[in-house]
Design a protein around this motif. Structure first.
Motif, short mmCIF file in Angstrom:
data_model
loop_
_atom_site.label_atom_id
_atom_site.label_comp_id
_atom_site.label_asym_id
_atom_site.label_seq_id
_atom_site.Cartn_x
_atom_site.Cartn_y
_atom_site.Cartn_z
N ASP A 142 0.71 -1.31 -0.05
CA ASP A 142 0.08 0.05 0.19
C ASP A 142 0.96 1.37 0.00
O ASP A 142 1.16 1.86 -0.97
CB ASP A 142 -0.97 0.12 1.16
N VAL A 143 1.34 1.48 1.11
CA VAL A 143 2.11 2.75 1.11
C VAL A 143 3.47 2.74 1.67
O VAL A 143 3.84 1.57 1.73
CB VAL A 143 1.53 3.82 2.44
N ILE A 144 4.35 3.76 1.56
CA ILE A 144 5.90 3.62 2.29
C ILE A 144 5.75 3.16 3.43
O ILE A 144 5.22 4.04 4.37
CB ILE A 144 6.60 4.83 1.69
N HIS A 145 6.75 2.18 3.71
CA HIS A 145 6.99 1.92 5.35
C HIS A 145 8.43 1.86 5.18
O HIS A 145 9.22 2.22 4.11
CB HIS A 145 6.45 0.26 5.53
N SER A 146 9.05 1.62 6.31
CA SER A 146 10.54 1.53 6.43
C SER A 146 10.81 0.37 7.54
O SER A 146 10.47 0.29 8.48
CB SER A 146 11.04 2.75 6.91
#
Ligand code: CUA
Length: 319
Positions: free
Chosen positions: A145-149
């Motif tokens: 889905d979105v940017i994670h780290s």
């Protein structure tokens, strides 16, 4: 680096990977340089304020018309320090971004708000990763889905996990034990709890743990099934007689494209070719492949990749 300091007083997290000590050394060097020059400047402000204060109304300081030595010094010294930091930082960056060839590979899919991990042997884990000690582990990561780290402080390892592409990072744990895993990129409501743990085990213990995962198919095997189920094999025949190129031994090679470019066949290229086949067409083949966007999940893409990577030209390939 902090052997005798009690846990609660430690300024830095535990060091549990091969690069942790090197990262800390660079960090401490930066802190030392900063503290030294800040201190020097504060000190000089006070000293000069006293030394050059106006003592009487008639006090007229002697004018200075520049000093070549002084100017050379305050140019050369900061330049030297900045270059040292640059060279050191670049060296460390390359160490951290280049996984050793023998690294064991684990696939990571980030998702609001959990980490899904798959071992090459097929074991899947959520918010937990079991790895053997003293063995390099390469993570190939993407997001649904979105940017994670992906952040493991004890290993000094952090890398963004980005939707639509693969990023990678590696580590080699030096101590058994459990270490925190965090998401270090704000990704929505439950970002704060998107974490887990890395369990570092003795190799024998790890083998036992692996063996405990009953009935799990290896990643390449699962990928091979999917390759058949999606009908990929009807065009990508291993003998090259299909409408699409044979994929045997494709991974790691370079490919000529109709645009005139050449491209290295890596995870990101294969992924793009599955989801957006018209983007980069191999010379000699018509652009007829349909997209598989929406038909395969990130987990399944990882399985397909593992299968394609397993198709070596040395005769071990399955037809
Ligand atoms: Cu995922 Cu923050």
């Amino acid at each position: 680096m902090w052997p005798q300091v009690p846990q609660a007083l430690r300024l830095l997290p535990e060091q549990a990977s091969t690069v942790a000590g090197q990262v800390d050394a660079l960090f401490l060097f930066l802190v030392a340089v900063t503290v030294f020059f800040s201190g020097l400047i504060f000190l000089l402000v006070v000293v000069f304020a006293l030394k050059y204060r106006r003592r009487s109304d008639a006090d007229r300081p002697r004018a200075i018309h520049g000093s070549l030595l002084l100017e050379a010094l305050w140019t050369v010294i900061p330049l030297g320090i900045a270059l040292a930091i640059f060279v050191w930082g670049t060296y460390l960056y390359f160490v951290i971004s280049r996984p050793p060839a023998a690294a064991m590979e684990v696939y990571v899919v980030g998702k609001q708000w959990m980490w899904k991990l798959q071992h090459p042997t097929g074991q899947r884990e959520i918010n937990e990763l079991h790895v053997p000690v003293h063995r390099p582990v390469k993570l190939t990561m993407t997001s649904e889905d979105v940017i994670h780290s992906f952040y493991v402080p004890a290993f000094r390892v952090k890398a963004d996990v980005v939707p639509g592409k693969y990023t990678s990072v590696w580590f080699e744990a030096t101590k058994t034990g459990e270490y925190h895993l965090f998401c270090a990129e704000y990704c929505g409501t439950s970002h704060a709890v998107m974490g887990g743990r890395i369990v570092v085990m003795e190799p024998a213990e790890y083998e036992r743990w692996l063996a405990g995962g009953v009935g799990e198919e290896s990643l390449p095997a699962a990928g091979e099934k999917l390759f058949g189920r999606l009908g990929c094999h009807t065009c990508h025949r291993s003998d090259g007689s299909g409408r699409g190129p044979s994929l045997v031994g494709k991974f790691g090679r370079t490919e000529k494209l109709t645009s005139g470019e050449t491209i290295a066949v890596d995870e990101s290229y294969l992924r793009e070719s599955i989801l957006n086949p018209q983007a980069k067409i191999t010379v000699g083949y018509p652009p007829i492949m349909p997209t598989f966007k929406g038909l395969v999940t990130e987990d399944q893409l990882v399985q397909l990749l593992a299968y394609l990577k397993s198709l070596k030209t040395d005769g071990q390939a399955k037809p």
